[in-house]
Motif scaffolding. Structure first.
Motif, PDB file in Angstrom:
ATOM      1  N   SER A 198       0.828  -1.206   0.000  1.00 58.00           N
ATOM      2  CA  SER A 198       0.000   0.000   0.000  1.00 58.00           C
ATOM      3  C   SER A 198       0.863   1.258   0.000  1.00 58.00           C
ATOM      4  CB  SER A 198      -0.932   0.007   1.210  1.00 58.00           C
ATOM      5  OG  SER A 198      -1.796  -1.118   1.205  1.00 58.00           O
ATOM      6  N   ASP A 199       2.046   1.193   0.632  1.00 63.86           N
ATOM      7  CA  ASP A 199       2.939   2.353   0.642  1.00 63.86           C
ATOM      8  C   ASP A 199       3.465   2.643  -0.762  1.00 63.86           C
ATOM      9  OD1 ASP A 199       4.328  -0.069   0.717  1.00 63.86           O
ATOM     10  OD2 ASP A 199       6.039   0.769   1.815  1.00 63.86           O
ATOM     11  N   VAL A 200       3.704   1.587  -1.543  1.00 58.41           N
ATOM     12  CA  VAL A 200       4.116   1.778  -2.931  1.00 58.41           C
ATOM     13  C   VAL A 200       2.996   2.457  -3.707  1.00 58.41           C
ATOM     14  CG1 VAL A 200       4.713   0.591  -5.085  1.00 58.41           C
ATOM     15  CG2 VAL A 200       5.704  -0.190  -2.906  1.00 58.41           C
ATOM     16  N   TRP A 201       1.769   2.023  -3.464  1.00 62.53           N
ATOM     17  CA  TRP A 201       0.636   2.604  -4.184  1.00 62.53           C
ATOM     18  C   TRP A 201       0.397   4.063  -3.840  1.00 62.53           C
ATOM     19  CZ3 TRP A 201      -2.706   1.706  -8.096  1.00 62.53           C
ATOM     20  CH2 TRP A 201      -2.549   0.478  -8.766  1.00 62.53           C
ATOM     21  N   ARG A 202       0.799   4.477  -2.655  1.00 63.01           N
ATOM     22  CA  ARG A 202       0.660   5.905  -2.321  1.00 63.01           C
ATOM     23  C   ARG A 202       1.536   6.760  -3.226  1.00 63.01           C
ATOM     24  NH1 ARG A 202      -0.390   3.827   2.938  1.00 63.01           N
ATOM     25  NH2 ARG A 202       1.816   3.670   3.547  1.00 63.01           N
ATOM     26  N   GLU A 203       2.587   6.158  -3.765  1.00 65.05           N
ATOM     27  CA  GLU A 203       3.465   6.888  -4.691  1.00 65.05           C
ATOM     28  C   GLU A 203       3.051   6.721  -6.146  1.00 65.05           C
ATOM     29  OE1 GLU A 203       7.682   6.551  -4.120  1.00 65.05           O
ATOM     30  OE2 GLU A 203       7.456   5.947  -2.030  1.00 65.05           O
ATOM     31  N   ILE A 204       2.573   5.551  -6.518  1.00 65.25           N
ATOM     32  CA  ILE A 204       2.295   5.271  -7.923  1.00 65.25           C
ATOM     33  C   ILE A 204       0.820   5.387  -8.278  1.00 65.25           C
ATOM     34  CG2 ILE A 204       4.260   3.684  -7.986  1.00 65.25           C
ATOM     35  CD1 ILE A 204       2.201   1.368  -8.088  1.00 65.25           C
ATOM     36  N   GLY A 205      -0.040   5.553  -7.285  1.00 62.55           N
ATOM     37  CA  GLY A 205      -1.482   5.520  -7.519  1.00 62.55           C
ATOM     38  C   GLY A 205      -1.973   6.484  -8.578  1.00 62.55           C
ATOM     39  N   GLY A 206      -1.339   7.658  -8.674  1.00 66.44           N
ATOM     40  CA  GLY A 206      -1.757   8.655  -9.651  1.00 66.44           C
ATOM     41  C   GLY A 206      -1.535   8.225 -11.092  1.00 66.44           C
ATOM     42  N   ASP A 207      -0.772   7.140 -11.286  1.00 60.63           N
ATOM     43  CA  ASP A 207      -0.471   6.674 -12.637  1.00 60.63           C
ATOM     44  C   ASP A 207      -1.469   5.622 -13.132  1.00 60.63           C
ATOM     45  OD1 ASP A 207       1.676   8.307 -12.352  1.00 60.63           O
ATOM     46  OD2 ASP A 207       3.205   6.747 -12.532  1.00 60.63           O
ATOM     47  N   TYR A 208      -2.431   5.260 -12.289  1.00 56.04           N
ATOM     48  CA  TYR A 208      -3.383   4.212 -12.648  1.00 56.04           C
ATOM     49  C   TYR A 208      -4.818   4.669 -12.449  1.00 56.04           C
ATOM     50  CZ  TYR A 208       0.480   0.834 -12.653  1.00 56.04           C
ATOM     51  OH  TYR A 208       1.635   0.152 -12.936  1.00 56.04           O
ATOM     52  N   THR A 209      -5.720   4.120 -13.236  1.00 60.60           N
ATOM     53  CA  THR A 209      -7.137   4.377 -13.024  1.00 60.60           C
ATOM     54  C   THR A 209      -7.590   3.603 -11.798  1.00 60.60           C
ATOM     55  OG1 THR A 209      -7.825   2.491 -14.377  1.00 60.60           O
ATOM     56  CG2 THR A 209      -7.530   4.601 -15.521  1.00 60.60           C
ATOM     57  N   GLN A 210      -8.755   3.972 -11.287  1.00 59.94           N
ATOM     58  CA  GLN A 210      -9.311   3.273 -10.131  1.00 59.94           C
ATOM     59  C   GLN A 210      -9.557   1.804 -10.447  1.00 59.94           C
ATOM     60  OE1 GLN A 210      -9.759   4.579  -7.012  1.00 59.94           O
ATOM     61  NE2 GLN A 210     -10.241   2.466  -6.391  1.00 59.94           N
ATOM     62  N   ALA A 211      -9.903   1.518 -11.698  1.00 62.34           N
ATOM     63  CA  ALA A 211     -10.177   0.131 -12.083  1.00 62.34           C
ATOM     64  C   ALA A 211      -8.948  -0.743 -11.893  1.00 62.34           C
ATOM     65  CB  ALA A 211     -10.635   0.075 -13.535  1.00 62.34           C
ATOM     66  N   PHE A 212      -7.789  -0.249 -12.291  1.00 63.37           N
ATOM     67  CA  PHE A 212      -6.556  -1.016 -12.115  1.00 63.37           C
ATOM     68  C   PHE A 212      -6.207  -1.152 -10.632  1.00 63.37           C
ATOM     69  CE2 PHE A 212      -5.753  -0.064 -16.649  1.00 63.37           C
ATOM     70  CZ  PHE A 212      -5.394  -1.336 -17.069  1.00 63.37           C
ATOM     71  N   LYS A 213      -6.471  -0.107  -9.865  1.00 61.61           N
ATOM     72  CA  LYS A 213      -6.200  -0.204  -8.438  1.00 61.61           C
ATOM     73  C   LYS A 213      -7.111  -1.234  -7.788  1.00 61.61           C
ATOM     74  CE  LYS A 213      -5.669   2.485  -4.175  1.00 61.61           C
ATOM     75  NZ  LYS A 213      -5.733   3.829  -3.544  1.00 61.61           N
ATOM     76  N   ASP A 214      -8.375  -1.251  -8.201  1.00 65.63           N
ATOM     77  CA  ASP A 214      -9.317  -2.232  -7.652  1.00 65.63           C
ATOM     78  C   ASP A 214      -8.821  -3.651  -7.899  1.00 65.63           C
ATOM     79  OD1 ASP A 214     -10.965  -0.204  -6.814  1.00 65.63           O
ATOM     80  OD2 ASP A 214     -12.381  -0.404  -8.488  1.00 65.63           O
ATOM     81  N   GLN A 215      -8.268  -3.883  -9.073  1.00 59.67           N
ATOM     82  CA  GLN A 215      -7.788  -5.215  -9.422  1.00 59.67           C
ATOM     83  C   GLN A 215      -6.466  -5.556  -8.734  1.00 59.67           C
ATOM     84  OE1 GLN A 215      -9.144  -7.770 -11.445  1.00 59.67           O
ATOM     85  NE2 GLN A 215     -11.017  -6.569 -11.180  1.00 59.67           N
ATOM     86  N   SER A 216      -5.893  -4.596  -8.024  1.00 59.55           N
ATOM     87  CA  SER A 216      -4.639  -4.789  -7.295  1.00 59.55           C
ATOM     88  C   SER A 216      -4.857  -4.830  -5.789  1.00 59.55           C
ATOM     89  CB  SER A 216      -3.668  -3.641  -7.626  1.00 59.55           C
ATOM     90  OG  SER A 216      -3.462  -3.522  -9.009  1.00 59.55           O
TER      91      SER A 216
END
Length: 425
Positions: A119-137
Motif C-alpha cells: 500500500s505504501d508503494v501505491w501511495r506513490e504510484i497511484g496517480g499513474d493508474y485508473t481506479q479500475a486497475f487499483k481495484d484489481q490490485s
C-alpha cells in the motif's frame, strides 16, 4: 473473485491510453547490472518469472536492465510449470518479486499471507493508474498487493489479407460465425485454430461462451463456486461448444498455442480465439496484417458486453529477503517509461499505466485498447477468476477431457461439481 471493473469507455482508454517446484523454481537465470554485487546478497533483488517465451523474456530482461538501484537476478521458469506450482513455490523459498496476475488470483495469495502489503508503494504510484486497475490490485482487506504492468484482450484473430481475398466478413452472431466457418471449410481452410496441450487455452473458449450465453454475473458467480456446474445453463454452454468442435483444428491436445498461432500466420487456419499475445507468433513483417473481432453475440440479453482482458504484473513474496529493493523494483515497473519499453518490444501487450505513451502503439494495439474500453464487463480469465487449486486440478483436466471427447458432457459436469464442492467449502 473477478470484479466488475467500474470503467467508462473513456476511463479505460486513459487507463491503457496470461508457473515452480516445491522449494525453488529452477529455470534459466539472468543478471541485470546495478551498483551492488553478489548473488542473493543484500543488494540483490531476485525475480521469479513465468515469462519463458522469447519475446516476453526479452521484454522483462530489457525493462529490468533499466533498473539501477540494485543488482537483479531473474529466475525464468516455463510459464505453465510456474503457474501449476505457484502455491508450493510461495510456501518454499521464493524470489523477492514474482510475476503474477491481478484480481482473484492476487487476492487468494494475499489472504494466505504469502504476499507483502505494498500500500505504501501505491501511495506513490497511484496517480499513474485508473481506479479500475487499483481495484484489481487490492486485496479483500482493502490493501494493495500487486502492481499492474501490462494487459491484453482476448478476441478472434485473423489475417486481413486472407479475409479480403476470400471475401469474409466478421460475424455478428453465432449463426453467422457458423456460416463463416462452413465457408472457410469449403475453401479448404481449417476454420478455427485451436490448441490445448498446455491446458489453459480452452478456458478462454469456455469463458466467452458462458459470458455470451449466461452473462458476466453468472460467470463470475460460477467461478467463485457459488453456482452448480450441473446447472442446465452450464450444460448448454458445453453443448454449444460441442456444436462448434467440427470447425476446430483437430488433435488440439497435442498442439501448443504457439503452433496454432503459427498456423494462423501461415494462412492454414481462418481465425483463432486467443489473447492478443498471438501477435508474438507472427513475423514482424506480417503483424500489420493481423486483426480481430470480438466473439459474436449468442444471447441478445447480454450481447457482446463482456470480454476477458487479463492484467499481468508483479507482487512481493512474504518470504522476500530484500523487501526494500523489491518495492523499489515494483516502482520501476509502474513507471510509464518501463511499460513503454514493454509495449514496444511485445506487440501483444498494452500498458497498464495511464501515463504510458500510446502514440507508438501499432494499429493492433490501438484496436485492442479500444476493445477493452468498450466492454461493460471485464473478466480476468478462468484460471485467474477462481481458486488456483480448482483451476489446475479440476478445470484443466476436465476441459482437456471434453476436448478429447465432447460427447461426455453430463458425467463430466457431475464430476466437476463434486470436486468443486470439496474445494469450495
Amino acid at each position: 473473485m473477478a470484479q466488475h471493473l467500474p470503467i467508462s469507455r473513456r476511463h479505460v482508454l486513459l487507463g491503457a491510453a496470461a508457473f515452480g517446484v516445491p522449494a525453488v523454481l529452477t529455470g534459466c537465470g539472468s543478471d541485470a547490472p546495478g551498483p551492488a554485487s553478489g548473488d542473493g546478497g543484500p543488494g540483490t533483488v531476485t525475480i521469479g518469472s513465468n515469462a519463458s517465451d522469447e519475446i516476453p523474456k526479452k521484454t522483462l530482461e530489457t525493462v529490468v536492465g533499466g533498473f539501477t538501484q540494485a543488482t537483479t537476478k531473474i529466475n525464468t521458469v516455463d510459464h505453465n510449470t510456474f503457474q501449476e506450482n505457484i502455491n508450493r513455490y510461495l510456501r518454499g523459498t521464493p524470489e523477492d518479486v514474482f510475476t503474477w496476475f491481478a484480481g482473484y488470483r492476487m487476492q487468494f495469495f494475499a489472504e494466505q499471507g504469502l504476499a507483502v502489503d505494498i500500500s505504501d508503494v501505491w501511495r506513490e504510484i497511484g496517480g499513474d493508474y485508473t481506479q479500475a486497475f487499483k481495484d484489481q490490485s487490492t486485496g479483500t482487506d482493502g490493501k494493495q498487493y500487486f502492481v499492474p504492468f501490462t494487459y491484453y484482450p482476448w478476441a478472434v484473430f485473423y489475417r486481413k489479407s486472407l479475409w479480403q481475398e476470400k471475401g469474409y466478413e466478421p460475424p455478428a452472431t453465432l449463426d453467422e460465425l457458423t456460416a463463416l466457418a462452413r465457408k472457410m471449410r469449403a475453401d479448404g481452410l481449417t476454420p478455427i485454430a485451436f490448441a490445448d496441450k498446455d491446458g489453459w487455452p480452452a478456458m478462454g473458449t469456455f469463458d466467452i461462451l458462458n459470458m455470451r450465453m449466461n452473462g458476466y454475473d453468472f460467470h463470475v458467480s460460477l467461478m467463485g463456486g457459488k453456482e452448480s456446474w450441473t446447472d442446465p445453463r452450464v450444460r448448454q454452454v458445453f453443448d454449444t461448444w460441442r456444436g462448434l468442435m467440427e470447425f476446430h483444428q483437430p488433435a488440439a491436445l497435442g498442439r501448443t498455442w504457439q503452433e496454432a498461432g503459427q498456423s494462423l500466420a501461415q494462412k492454414k487456419t481462418g481465425m483463432y480465439l486467443l489473447g492478443m499475445f498471438v501477435a508474438q507468433q507472427f513475423p514482424e513483417a506480417d503483424r500489420d496484417d493481423l486483426d480481430f473481432f470480438t466473439f459474436p453475440e449468442i444471447n441478445p440479453t447480454y450481447g457482446t458486453d463482456a470480454i476477458d482482458a487479463p492484467i499481468d504484473g508483479y507482487m512481493i513474496s512474504a518470504k522476500a529477503r530484500n523487501v526494500d529493493g523489491a518495492k523499489a523494483l515494483l516502482k520501476h515497473f509502474a513507471q510509464a517509461s518501463s511499460q513503454n519499453v514493454a509495449t514496444k518490444l511485445d506487440p501483444g501487450m498494452l500498458a497498464a499505466s495511464s501515463k504510458a505513451d500510446t502514440s507508438g502503439y501499432s494499429a493492433l494495439q490501438k484496436r485492442g485498447a479500444e476493445l477493452v474500453s468498450q466492454a461493460t464487463h471485464i473478466a480476468q480469465f478462468l484460471d485467474r477468476d477462481t481458486r488456483p487449486d480448482f483451476a489446475s486440478t479440476v478445470m484443466i483436466p476436465s476441459l482437456q477431457s471434453f476436448v478429447g471427447d465432447p460427447d461426455e458432457i453430463d458425467s463430466l459436469l457431475t464430476s466437476i461439481e463434486k470436486q468443486k464442492a470439496n474445494i469450495f467449502r
